[in-house]
Design a protein around this motif. Structure first.
Motif, mmCIF file in Angstrom:
data_model
loop_
_atom_site.group_PDB
_atom_site.id
_atom_site.type_symbol
_atom_site.label_atom_id
_atom_site.label_comp_id
_atom_site.label_asym_id
_atom_site.label_seq_id
_atom_site.Cartn_x
_atom_site.Cartn_y
_atom_site.Cartn_z
ATOM 1 N N LEU A 11 -32.943 -14.246 -10.513
ATOM 2 C CA LEU A 11 -34.206 -14.780 -10.010
ATOM 3 C C LEU A 11 -35.282 -14.460 -11.036
ATOM 4 O O LEU A 11 -35.433 -13.293 -11.438
ATOM 5 C CB LEU A 11 -34.548 -14.153 -8.655
ATOM 6 N N GLY A 12 -36.012 -15.471 -11.459
ATOM 7 C CA GLY A 12 -37.042 -15.271 -12.466
ATOM 8 C C GLY A 12 -38.402 -15.700 -11.975
ATOM 9 O O GLY A 12 -38.523 -16.545 -11.082
ATOM 10 N N VAL A 13 -39.430 -15.102 -12.557
ATOM 11 C CA VAL A 13 -40.786 -15.613 -12.399
ATOM 12 C C VAL A 13 -41.222 -16.108 -13.771
ATOM 13 O O VAL A 13 -41.097 -15.390 -14.773
ATOM 14 C CB VAL A 13 -41.754 -14.535 -11.865
ATOM 15 N N VAL A 14 -41.706 -17.334 -13.803
ATOM 16 C CA VAL A 14 -42.129 -17.944 -15.060
ATOM 17 C C VAL A 14 -43.629 -17.760 -15.230
ATOM 18 O O VAL A 14 -44.410 -18.041 -14.315
ATOM 19 C CB VAL A 14 -41.764 -19.451 -15.081
ATOM 20 N N GLU A 15 -43.999 -17.245 -16.390
ATOM 21 C CA GLU A 15 -45.423 -17.180 -16.766
ATOM 22 C C GLU A 15 -45.548 -17.696 -18.184
ATOM 23 O O GLU A 15 -44.971 -17.101 -19.104
ATOM 24 C CB GLU A 15 -45.938 -15.750 -16.678
ATOM 25 N N GLY A 16 -46.244 -18.793 -18.335
ATOM 26 C CA GLY A 16 -46.374 -19.388 -19.672
ATOM 27 C C GLY A 16 -45.001 -19.757 -20.215
ATOM 28 O O GLY A 16 -44.215 -20.439 -19.550
ATOM 29 N N GLU A 17 -44.708 -19.258 -21.408
ATOM 30 C CA GLU A 17 -43.437 -19.588 -22.058
ATOM 31 C C GLU A 17 -42.311 -18.654 -21.646
ATOM 32 O O GLU A 17 -41.167 -18.831 -22.081
ATOM 33 C CB GLU A 17 -43.607 -19.457 -23.589
ATOM 34 N N ASN A 18 -42.634 -17.647 -20.840
ATOM 35 C CA ASN A 18 -41.679 -16.560 -20.606
ATOM 36 C C ASN A 18 -41.110 -16.533 -19.198
ATOM 37 O O ASN A 18 -41.747 -16.969 -18.240
ATOM 38 C CB ASN A 18 -42.351 -15.209 -20.882
ATOM 39 N N VAL A 19 -39.892 -15.976 -19.103
ATOM 40 C CA VAL A 19 -39.259 -15.704 -17.815
ATOM 41 C C VAL A 19 -39.180 -14.190 -17.638
ATOM 42 O O VAL A 19 -38.760 -13.474 -18.542
ATOM 43 C CB VAL A 19 -37.822 -16.256 -17.760
ATOM 44 N N HIS A 20 -39.589 -13.734 -16.454
ATOM 45 C CA HIS A 20 -39.457 -12.325 -16.104
ATOM 46 C C HIS A 20 -38.343 -12.196 -15.071
ATOM 47 O O HIS A 20 -38.328 -12.933 -14.080
ATOM 48 C CB HIS A 20 -40.771 -11.791 -15.520
ATOM 49 N N ASP A 21 -37.434 -11.259 -15.284
ATOM 50 C CA ASP A 21 -36.310 -11.070 -14.362
ATOM 51 C C ASP A 21 -36.797 -10.255 -13.158
ATOM 52 O O ASP A 21 -37.160 -9.086 -13.296
ATOM 53 C CB ASP A 21 -35.185 -10.326 -15.090
ATOM 54 N N VAL A 22 -36.831 -10.907 -11.998
ATOM 55 C CA VAL A 22 -37.247 -10.209 -10.771
ATOM 56 C C VAL A 22 -36.098 -10.199 -9.758
ATOM 57 O O VAL A 22 -36.314 -10.180 -8.549
ATOM 58 C CB VAL A 22 -38.523 -10.840 -10.148
ATOM 59 N N SER A 23 -34.867 -10.191 -10.281
ATOM 60 C CA SER A 23 -33.691 -10.235 -9.395
ATOM 61 C C SER A 23 -33.688 -9.081 -8.394
ATOM 62 O O SER A 23 -33.105 -9.202 -7.306
ATOM 63 C CB SER A 23 -32.411 -10.209 -10.223
ATOM 64 N N TYR A 24 -34.337 -7.973 -8.746
ATOM 65 C CA TYR A 24 -34.418 -6.834 -7.816
ATOM 66 C C TYR A 24 -35.009 -7.245 -6.467
ATOM 67 O O TYR A 24 -34.681 -6.684 -5.432
ATOM 68 C CB TYR A 24 -35.249 -5.692 -8.436
ATOM 69 N N ALA A 25 -35.887 -8.264 -6.494
ATOM 70 C CA ALA A 25 -36.561 -8.674 -5.252
ATOM 71 C C ALA A 25 -35.599 -9.352 -4.281
ATOM 72 O O ALA A 25 -35.908 -9.488 -3.085
ATOM 73 C CB ALA A 25 -37.731 -9.605 -5.581
ATOM 74 N N LEU A 26 -34.423 -9.751 -4.770
ATOM 75 C CA LEU A 26 -33.436 -10.364 -3.870
ATOM 76 C C LEU A 26 -32.886 -9.346 -2.863
ATOM 77 O O LEU A 26 -32.229 -9.725 -1.893
ATOM 78 C CB LEU A 26 -32.294 -10.990 -4.684
ATOM 79 N N GLU A 27 -33.181 -8.055 -3.091
ATOM 80 C CA GLU A 27 -32.815 -7.029 -2.100
ATOM 81 C C GLU A 27 -33.499 -7.292 -0.756
ATOM 82 O O GLU A 27 -33.084 -6.761 0.273
ATOM 83 C CB GLU A 27 -33.212 -5.639 -2.609
#
Ligand code: MN
Length: 293
Positions: A11-27
């Motif tokens: 699971l990612g959050v997109v900001e501008g050109e980048n993806v941040h991995d927020v897979s922890y939030a799937l908990e």
């Protein structure tokens, strides 16, 4: 926020050109046993996921959007409810082009009703739309995709947007012909959703969004959702009068003028204001056969 599903179901959050991995939030999604709860569980628990991400923060980027494989952000969509004939100029071109209308006079949307596409037709932007019947005309239909956030039935127009989780770019790929719409539009890969789900708070007015698709660099469809005959609120209201809508249900809102045939090798560049853009390729089904064999 712009949530994507990328690579190996991260699971990612997109900001501008980048993806941040927020897979922890799937908990935030509780474990489940058969029979699994209805609805896409990412969407069901979206509020808790947003809260977890806001609490923990994005951290440093995991990579660039351009370098990850983007998947359909709503993999367990229970159904796709789709609007036909919902832009006046598309109706006009359908009447003028018998390759679209097949000689039938288009009904007004209120008479035509909505139709259902199989959710098993869904793919993400980094998969390929494989033309299944190369001897038939297959068109792109660029549409605003609305993702339902909460279970609802008989929603009033005024409350309709309260039940929307977010928006995405949708392609309602279509084999032209005389068969039922659901038959012609439910082929594997003929529903594209991406590049991510933009949460509804980022799009307070979904009825004023520019949308455009280029095929091999040439603009084919270019319009604005202000031209919808039935706007987003009306589609949620109407759809929920016929069906209970569940979290993760997708409403494909209809396509503007400029639909045109695609063939293997084509590159489709789609963009919708406030959502972003995605590029998807057209390929050939591995065992494509003549459709009337
Ligand atoms: Mn359509």
């Amino acid at each position: 926020m712009k949530f994507c599903r990328y690579n190996d179901n991260k699971l990612g959050v997109v900001e501008g050109e980048n993806v941040h991995d927020v897979s922890y939030a799937l908990e935030a999604i509780p474990p489940a046993r058969w029979p699994f709860p209805r609805g896409d569980q990412f969407v069901v628990h979206l509020e808790a996921i947003v809260k977890a991400v806001k609490s923990k923060g994005l951290g440093s980027p995991a990579g660039r959007v351009a370098d990850v494989i983007l998947r359909n952000p709503v993999p367990n969509a229970p159904k796709i409810v789709a609007a036909p004939v919902n832009y006046q100029l598309h109706i006009k071109e359908s009447i003028a082009d018998t390759g679209i209308s097949m000689g039938r006079a288009p009904l007004a949307i209120g008479d035509a009703g909505l139709f259902l596409k199989s959710p098993t037709s869904l793919i993400g932007p980094d998969e390929t739309i494989n033309v299944r019947f190369p001897d038939r005309r297959t068109d792109h239909e660029l549409e605003l995709g609305v993702i339902i956030g909460k279970t609802c039935s008989d929603v009033s127009r005024n409350d309709a947007l309260d039940y929307v989780a977010g928006y995405a770019i949708a392609l309602d790929m279509t084999v032209r012909g005389k068969e039922d719409r659901s038959f012609r539009k439910s082929i594997d890969g003929y529903s594209v959703l991406g590049p991510w789900l933009v949460t509804a708070d980022e799009i307070p007015n979904p009825d004023a969004l520019d949308l455009e698709i280029k095929v091999n660099g040439q603009t084919k469809q270019k319009s604005n959702t202000k031209n919808l005959i039935y706007d987003i609120r009306k589609l949620v209201e109407w759809g929920s009068q016929w069906y209970t809508l569940y979290p993760g249900d997708i409403i494909m809102t209809g396509t503007p003028e400029g639909v045109s045939p695609v063939q293997p090798g084509d590159v489709l560049e789609c963009s919708i204001e406030r959502i972003g853009s995605m590029t998807i390729r057209v390929g050939a089904h591995r065992s494509a056969v003549a459709s009337r064999a």
